[in-house]
Scaffold this active site. Sequence first.
Site, PDB file in Angstrom:
ATOM      1  N   ASP A  66      28.834  62.122  -1.894  1.00 49.22           N
ATOM      2  CA  ASP A  66      28.927  61.972  -0.441  1.00 49.22           C
ATOM      3  C   ASP A  66      29.384  63.252   0.250  1.00 49.22           C
ATOM      4  O   ASP A  66      28.963  63.533   1.370  1.00 49.22           O
ATOM      5  CB  ASP A  66      29.892  60.831  -0.101  1.00 49.22           C
ATOM      6  CG  ASP A  66      29.849  60.455   1.373  1.00 49.22           C
ATOM      7  OD1 ASP A  66      28.743  60.238   1.899  1.00 49.22           O
ATOM      8  OD2 ASP A  66      30.922  60.384   2.000  1.00 49.22           O
ATOM      9  N   HIS A  81      28.313  68.857   2.021  1.00 48.18           N
ATOM     10  CA  HIS A  81      29.219  69.501   2.961  1.00 48.18           C
ATOM     11  C   HIS A  81      29.971  70.676   2.344  1.00 48.18           C
ATOM     12  O   HIS A  81      29.933  71.803   2.855  1.00 48.18           O
ATOM     13  CB  HIS A  81      30.248  68.492   3.489  1.00 48.18           C
ATOM     14  CG  HIS A  81      29.662  67.367   4.269  1.00 48.18           C
ATOM     15  ND1 HIS A  81      28.472  67.466   4.947  1.00 48.18           N
ATOM     16  CD2 HIS A  81      30.095  66.101   4.478  1.00 48.18           C
ATOM     17  CE1 HIS A  81      28.210  66.323   5.548  1.00 48.18           C
ATOM     18  NE2 HIS A  81      29.176  65.474   5.279  1.00 48.18           N
ATOM     19  N   LYS A 101      39.487  60.453   0.541  1.00 53.69           N
ATOM     20  CA  LYS A 101      39.741  59.474   1.592  1.00 53.69           C
ATOM     21  C   LYS A 101      41.178  58.979   1.499  1.00 53.69           C
ATOM     22  O   LYS A 101      41.807  59.038   0.449  1.00 53.69           O
ATOM     23  CB  LYS A 101      38.765  58.309   1.471  1.00 53.69           C
ATOM     24  CG  LYS A 101      37.338  58.685   1.872  1.00 53.69           C
ATOM     25  CD  LYS A 101      36.464  57.471   2.005  1.00 53.69           C
ATOM     26  CE  LYS A 101      35.105  57.834   2.579  1.00 53.69           C
ATOM     27  NZ  LYS A 101      35.178  58.295   3.982  1.00 53.69           N
TER      28      LYS A 101
END
Length: 529
Positions: free
Chosen positions: A269, A274, A375
């Site tokens: 992810d 990124h 997270k």
Amino acid sequence: MAIAIKSSVSQSSTANASTTSSAGSNATIKPAGPCVTVIFGASGDLTKRKLIPALYNLVQQKLLPDQFAIIGIGRTPMPTEDFRGKILNALREFATGEIEDSLLDWLAPRLHYLSGDFANPETYQQLKETLTHIDQERTTQGNYLYYLATAPTFFDEITRQLGAAGLAQESAGQWRRVVFEKPFGRDLASAQKLNQDIGQVLSEEQIYRIDHYLGKETVQNILVFRFGNGMFEPTWNHRYIDHVQITVAEQVGVEARGGYYDDSGALRDMIQNHLFQLLAMVAMEPPVSFAADAVRDEKSKVLRAIQPLSAEDVLRDVVRGQYDAGQDANQYPLVAYRAEPKVNPQSQTETFVAMKLTIDNWRWAGVPFYLRTGKHLPERTSEIAIQFKQVPSLLFRETSMEELVPNFLVIRLQPNEGISLHFGAKVPGPKVQMGGVDMDFCYANYFNATPTTGYETLLYDCMTGDATLFQRSDNVELGWEVVTPILDVWQAMPARDFPNYAAGSWGPNAADNLLTRDGRKWRATDSKR
């Protein structure tokens, strides 16, 4: 990636020194040409939270032409009038600034909606008829931008259907471009197959693999900062830089994305797209120009130069974590990842990754790059921290200083976009004592920058045909080449200690050990500036 410059003189809000700045102005940037933007997945969160607010901001900045329209396509049956109402209501909720009624009056009649199955050829015949009608009504000249704001499982199907309906072919000066959201594949093999499949319908010049991080002003500024200032580039190498840290920390958990996230994880992810894009922009060689392929050529060279990870390297230099129950800074309880909705109660999915990479070329020989993302960390912050090598301490051997202050150049991507330089200075007094000081630049204070979604530049570039900030097929595959060995090791050796960090903490202890064994440590982030 449009660049406009005007000169101005400003007073820094955090330093007592006058400085000369360069500020962007839309006055010299031409509006995009006539076109229709077609959004597949128009009823989803991405459309209402990011895409429509970004398009509204482009209207406000006078960067969209009068010959413009939007078609939303979704599976939910809905009259166009209802779609317009939903979009305008969402815009009022998610806009980044104040809404002007006159601009809503301009935008509303340009919104259209079609309902249909993405795998049904009839959907695309209806789309073709609607596009023909809008071309006549708005004189959009047959230029179409297709934005696939859908699950990745639809990418291949939608592209194939567009080709079969004759909606992807370019002719007579008309352009057709397709934007693909992340993730682009799940591993190297699936990314290669997807590239091959869509390549049977589209040319590489028609494909825009989007990474919204590259729409952030400070990310784009890395190129200007590095290559437009003579004082930095000479020291941007292994002779002066000790190591680089790239941190992308999220304060939230998976929220309502448990189903997607449990099938993806932090490595897929965040790292493969990124963080690798940030690494490439920091480490790339100067391109011959800012033309799209010139920039992407240099980024590919960096990704290709990353030292491949063996199974032993993965076990030693890559850390994975999963958050347990914890609490935030206000002592509010946070649930464990395995207790989140739509998450497997025995999930082996990682919500945190830290790793050490090395780049096997002359510029970066011996310079480690430390990456981390996760997270439910204490702060929402993204930054690139470059630590310079220490000077010889002989000059200070007879002083009371036990340790010299390390020099850090920090590029803050979010929040409070800006750049700071941390260095040592003498503390006032009769003794020679050193303290750390900061020279700080913040976009919001210095340029009076208004909030954006991060998609404005990217959408504008799609419409104008500038692919500089988008990933080329080789960029994507090279990123997967680095992470696929990690996925293979993790698949063969499930984590035994999950969950291994409390929600609200900075991740598992192994992430700290990754640096301490090298005599280094993660720096405190600048998110509170």
